[in-house]
Design a protein around this motif. Structure first.
Motif, mmCIF file in Angstrom:
data_model
loop_
_atom_site.group_PDB
_atom_site.id
_atom_site.type_symbol
_atom_site.label_atom_id
_atom_site.label_comp_id
_atom_site.label_asym_id
_atom_site.label_seq_id
_atom_site.Cartn_x
_atom_site.Cartn_y
_atom_site.Cartn_z
ATOM 1 N N ASP A 219 32.583 61.597 18.235
ATOM 2 C CA ASP A 219 31.620 61.072 19.199
ATOM 3 C C ASP A 219 31.895 59.601 19.459
ATOM 4 N N PHE A 220 32.142 58.884 18.361
ATOM 5 C CA PHE A 220 32.480 57.467 18.526
ATOM 6 C C PHE A 220 33.813 57.313 19.244
ATOM 7 N N LEU A 221 34.806 58.088 18.831
ATOM 8 C CA LEU A 221 36.144 57.956 19.411
ATOM 9 C C LEU A 221 36.119 58.158 20.925
ATOM 10 N N SER A 222 35.360 59.132 21.362
ATOM 11 C CA SER A 222 35.347 59.438 22.802
ATOM 12 C C SER A 222 34.713 58.302 23.604
ATOM 13 N N ASN A 223 33.857 57.534 22.949
ATOM 14 C CA ASN A 223 33.289 56.350 23.598
ATOM 15 C C ASN A 223 34.216 55.145 23.475
ATOM 16 N N LEU A 224 34.884 55.054 22.332
ATOM 17 C CA LEU A 224 35.808 53.950 22.099
ATOM 18 C C LEU A 224 36.961 53.979 23.108
ATOM 19 N N VAL A 225 37.344 55.193 23.462
ATOM 20 C CA VAL A 225 38.408 55.346 24.452
ATOM 21 C C VAL A 225 37.989 54.698 25.780
ATOM 22 N N MET A 226 36.743 54.813 26.098
ATOM 23 C CA MET A 226 36.243 54.219 27.342
ATOM 24 C C MET A 226 36.113 52.690 27.208
ATOM 25 N N SER A 227 35.614 52.246 26.056
ATOM 26 C CA SER A 227 35.359 50.811 25.902
ATOM 27 C C SER A 227 36.652 50.033 25.686
ATOM 28 N N GLY A 228 37.651 50.724 25.129
ATOM 29 C CA GLY A 228 38.872 50.014 24.734
ATOM 30 C C GLY A 228 38.665 49.294 23.422
#
Lengths: 374, 644
Positions: free
Chosen positions: B95-104
């Motif tokens: 869940d975090f990773l999929s958001n981190l991909v967006m935030s960079g």
């Protein structure tokens, strides 16, 4: 259909799940697979031992050859008198007022046992004790003081023979002299053990005397207490009593007075297995003791064996008890009640098996059955 | 050998996980975090050992999501960071990773190491994590040997920084735990300086923010990063080809399967007929590189573990080539030549090649397998998976089994992940009825515990280890307490993350770097949440059984029983055995006892032996740890324990 020869499976199929179990406790205690908990016998693991195993063999609700047992205990075939073999039947009470006031009726059981301990006739007494939570547990009394903690009846099934089976573990393997206070089903189980002595348990030769209790039924502790908790605070209960007919009451003595319940209301909590019991007076005991109907503060006593007779004479000659004759009318009542129990049970057994000739566990000749049922 | 050995140019024997850790040191990381999980655990384990010496911070985080979040935070503050986990951990962190991909990520590189466990040798599930990288839109690489494990890790930090995205390195058990030569590189001398640079003053309305919105735009940015990655992947040395110019068969492979393929071709002596295209960068695919090598291939075999990841993506790519005329014949999992489950090995690859090329290969006599099998029967004792001698779990499950049977309402256990998962088998008397991921036992119990209105009266015991409790069980307990779900959470507190190698956790009072810290008291926590809590010593079978019975009889909402006994493997290192245990030969009367060999047939501690000759039980003094529990189960009291 496959027939499983595992002893515990047969025990469950034929006795426990079939509603014949009386919670005598003979199957459990030693056996690490069968355990007693809150009014139930539970199986903890699979055991592969076959049906000649002790759990199955000594159960008073697996096949029981009354003639064979009677020959072992009395040296003669089963005697179909409603109250069983008797050398004499009397009424008696303890000479000790202290015992009398605490006991259920005349205090004869406690007096006899305390005498046996005192004189070294036995080293210990196995009997039921009711702790604070009112669920009776097997208990080994070694002196007067601990014996006094066990006076009175609570009409509850208690797996006393579970305690017997624990002796090998507790170190009481052989050499000890033991008295057992038992209900008719437990006396029957003890007789089965005497008939074919168990291996590697406390030796049956060590059972020096069996004091049988009169019993019409016993309550299943788990279900009864669920009900009782709604009626009274169990901690306040001092005694239970079933006054003789026609009272039809179940009296609960509490610290704040007597609560009387209709007997029928309580009887719904009896062990289902009690319905199939033909023995009211512990017919295979050395001495059987119960209430003296209509004679408050006295016991009815049936002396059955040589051992019983010896103990009885010693109690009298040592002034431990007061004895009186059982009025003829009382004897008639006693026999009537015992016969009634037999008839009821025989009919229940026939009903359960669905075959008038099939009495399930009970080995009794058809002729006798016919005679008893007239 | 220490992974921090400052000897550039020398070759050292490292397991794959140490090679990865060394690569991270050479990349100049300042931070590494993980939750232990086989086969990934030695990465953090070896980094923690040298952390103080090389001046980095290493921790065992409470779970994988926290580990990768913490690592991301460090990246935001300008320091290279690494997070490592097994396949299940990625699921937790997703869940975090999929958001981190967006935030960079921050200015410095962030690398995620994932160790998959083909055949699930040390896992509950078998999972190929490569498709997750594709789904997350992040660059994915996989080393084919130990040198690559180090070199790729080091290089991946550069790539991560250059692209501004987290990158994933996927490894498998046979790389992670096998050992090979690794030529060391330089260890950088870095003075880490951490600062969360917000580039924010009153004139700048757009401070540096790591946020995933607006997502569609950021999603596009990520695709652009992937395109840049694709270009870079065309020239890296991790992708290579060995074999003839025009092979009859082209093997496309990656990871440890590269080594299996080399072995297979060598064994079959067909290196002049078969080419191997070894890919190190798996997502995005180095398309031009692939195109060059498949141009003349008529037959292509995909050799990879576990899913047909390369197979699907490469086939899709080839099929989409405008210049493609006749498609080559594809072999692999889709054709049934290889399995899409379990590990591969040189034999399975040889079999696939032989089938495709009509070759025969008989490496050993036909009856080898049957002879090996019969040899095994006569020389190797039969053993099932079991708890160690003296393990508190055996006693716990004994008490649980008896309590459930005595209670008599068909109660049962929902299980979890740890040594105690073995209670699905005879080791735990077959008590566990469900087993999924970390924390799932308590979660499942939450549902079961609310079924009273549908006539459900069966007691439910959710069994969880101490480390798993902190990892993923607390939310399930909170839910159960708040929603009054009727179950008992049984925490098996053996004060260790035993299954993965005794890593510290918040209940142990020690950090990964060996610093003492305050214990997060599980009973204080549970009580604060409002649960009724009992603490038992599982070796006290009688009172433990009684406590369980009492808790079950009470019903009501979620309750907690803590079974507290130190893991025997930890305890035995510190103290001598508490008891000397022996069998009283006079008391043990074997088969005639009537116990039906309870100790060696049901209880099954490996320290108990059935002496066939004597017909009695016996203690194996070599492995008996002197816990004394068996003395309490023998109905005759024939097993004797004497305090030392």
């Amino acid at each position: 259909m496959t027939t499983d020869t595992k002893a515990w499976k047969k025990l469950f199929t034929e006795v426990i799940d079939a509603g014949l179990c009386t919670l005598c406790g003979v199957c459990s205690g030693f056996c690490p697979y069968l355990a007693y908990h809150k009014g139930r016998i539970a199986i903890l693991d699979n055991c592969d031992l076959a049906n000649d195993s002790q759990c199955y063999q000594y159960c008073p609700r697996t096949f029981t050859d009354l003639d064979a047992l009677s020959r072992t205990v009395f040296g003669s075939p089963y005697y179909h008198e409603p109250v069983g073999q008797a050398k004499k039947i009397v009424i008696a009470r303890s000479s000790d007022v202290r015992i009398r006031t605490k006991a259920q009726y005349g205090g004869v059981v406690t007096t006899a046992l305390s005498f046996a301990l005192e004189k070294g006739l036995v080293d210990a007494v196995l009997l039921a004790k009711t702790p604070a939570d009112k669920v009776p547990q097997p208990f080994l009394a070694r002196d007067m003081e601990s014996l006094m903690q066990c006076t009175g009846s609570n009409y509850m099934a208690c797996p006393v023979l579970y305690g017997y089976n624990q002796f090998p573990r507790e170190g009481l393997i052989s050499g000890g002299k033991l008295a057992i206070v038992a209900t008719p089903c437990q006396v029957l189980a003890i007789s089965k053990m005497k008939h074919k002595p168990p291996q590697n348990r406390f030796s049956v030769d060590g059972i020096k005397m069996v004091i049988g209790l009169f019993c019409t039924w016993a309550l299943a502790p788990d279900r009864f207490y669920v009900f009782m908790k709604e009626v009274v605070d169990l901690a306040d209960v001092t005694k239970f009593d079933v006054p003789p007919p026609p009272a039809n009451r179940f009296d609960v003595y509490t610290t704040s007075g007597i609560v009387s319940l209709p007997l029928e209301q309580v009887r719904q909590f009896t062990m289902p297995g009690c319905a199939y019991c033909t023995d009211m007076t512990s017919e295979f005991a050395d001495i059987s003791i119960g209430a003296a109907e209509g004679i408050e503060g006295w016991n009815t006593v049936i002396i059955r064996t040589e051992v019983g007779e010896e103990l009885w004479q010693a109690l009298i000659s040592n002034g431990k008890i007061e004895v009186s004759e059982l009025p003829a009318q009382n004897l008639d009542h006693l026999k009537e009640a015992a016969l009634l129990k037999k008839k009821r049970a025989l009919n229940e057994l026939r009903k359960k098996s669905g075959d008038p000739k099939n009495l399930l566990y009970l080995g009794l000749s058809p002729d006798w059955v016919e005679k008893l049922l007239i | 050998m220490s992974i921090a050995l400052n000897a550039p140019g020398t070759s050292q024997l490292f397991i794959g996980n140490e090679a990865i850790a060394r690569g991270a040191l050479e990349a100049g990381i300042g931070f590494a975090a993980a939750y232990p999980g086989t086969p990934s655990s030695e990465i953090i384990g070896s980094l923690a050992q040298v952390a103080k010496d090389v001046g980095i911070y290493v921790e065992w985080s409470v779970n994988e999501k926290v580990a990768v979040e913490a690592a991301a935070g460090v990246s935001f503050a300008g320091i290279r960071a690494l997070a490592a986990m097994k396949q299940n951990g990625v699921n937790v962190a997703c869940d975090f990773l999929s958001n981190l991909v967006m935030s960079g990520i921050g200015k410095r590189g962030l690398v995620l190491i994932v160790c998959d466990d083909p055949s699930a040798i040390s896992s509950s599930n078998e999972q190929d994590t490569r498709p997750v990288a594709k789904w997350l839109d992040i660059p994915l690489v996989e080393p084919g040997d130990f040198q690559e494990a180090k070199d790729m890790t080091r290089w991946l930090f550069d790539l991560s920084e250059e692209l501004g995205t987290i990158c994933m390195l996927r490894s498998v058990t046979r790389i992670a735990h096998a050992r090979g030569n690794v030529k060391l590189g330089e260890l950088p001398q870095i003075r880490h300086k951490a600062f969360f640079d917000q580039v924010h003053d009153l004139s700048n309305l757009m401070p540096t923010r790591y946020i995933p919105v607006p997502s569609p735009v950021r999603h596009l940015f990520q695709h652009m990063r992937l395109n840049r990655a694709k270009e870079k992947f065309e020239t890296v040395p991790f992708n290579r080809y060995v074999g003839p110019r025009n092979p009859e068969l082209l093997i496309v492979t990656c990871g440890s399967c590269w080594l299996y393929s080399l072995d297979a071709v060598k064994a079959l002596k067909i290196d002049d007929r078969v080419g191997i295209l070894k890919l190190g960068t798996l997502w995005p695919l180095p398309e031009k590189f692939i195109q060059d090598h498949v141009a003349n291939a008529e037959k292509i075999l995909f050799v990879e573990e576990i899913d047909p990841f390369l197979e699907q993506n490469v086939v899709e790519f080839i099929a989409s080539l405008p210049s493609i005329g006749r498609l080559p014949a594809f072999y692999g999992k889709r054709s049934g030549h290889l399995n899409a489950y379990g590990e591969l090995n040189p034999d399975t690859v040889i079999k696939a090649i032989c089938s495709i090329m009509n070759l025969t290969y008989q490496p050993r006599p036909v009856d080898f397998s049957s002879r090996a099998e019969s040899f095994k029967k006569s020389h190797v004792p039969e053993r099932s998976m079991t708890f160690c001698p003296g393990c508190p779990h055996r006693a716990t499950f004994w008490a649980i089994k008896n309590a459930l049977k005595l209670d008599g309402r068909n109660g049962f256990v929902t299980g979890d992940i740890g040594c105690y998962s073995m209670a699905i088998g005879p080791a735990g008397f077959m008590q566990v009825r469900t087993m999924h991921c970390m924390g799932a036992g308590a979660g499942i119990a939450n549902g079961l515990g609310k079924l009273g209105q549908f006539g459900f009266d069966q007691p439910v015991l959710a069994v969880v280890g101490d480390s798993t409790f902190y990892h993923a069980t607390i939310p399930a307990l909170v839910n159960g307490i708040y929603n009054k779900s009727n179950f008992i959470l049984v925490i098996l507190d053996n004060s260790a993350t035993a299954m993965t190698g005794f890593q510290p956790h918040p209940g142990t009072g020690m950090t990964a770097m060996g610093e003492p810290t305050d214990v997060v008291s599980m009973e204080a926590l549970c009580r604060a949440l409002g649960a009724k809590v009992e603490v038992c010593d599982p070796f006290d079978l009688k009172s433990t059984t009684a406590t369980l019975l009492d808790m079950m009889a009470q019903g009501g909402g979620a309750k907690v029983v803590i079974m507290r006994r130190e893991c025997e493997l930890v305890r035995s290192k510190k103290q001598q055995a508490p008891y000397r245990v022996c069998v009283d030969e006079k008391k043990c009367i074997g088969e005639s006892c009537g116990c039906d060999r309870l100790c060696t047939r049901v209880f099954l501690c490996p320290g108990l032996i059935w002496d066939k000759k004597a017909g009695k039980a016996k203690i194996d003094d070599v492995i008996c740890t002197g816990c004394g529990v068996c003395a309490d189960i023998c109905p005759r009291g024939a097993i004797v324990k004497e305090a030392r």
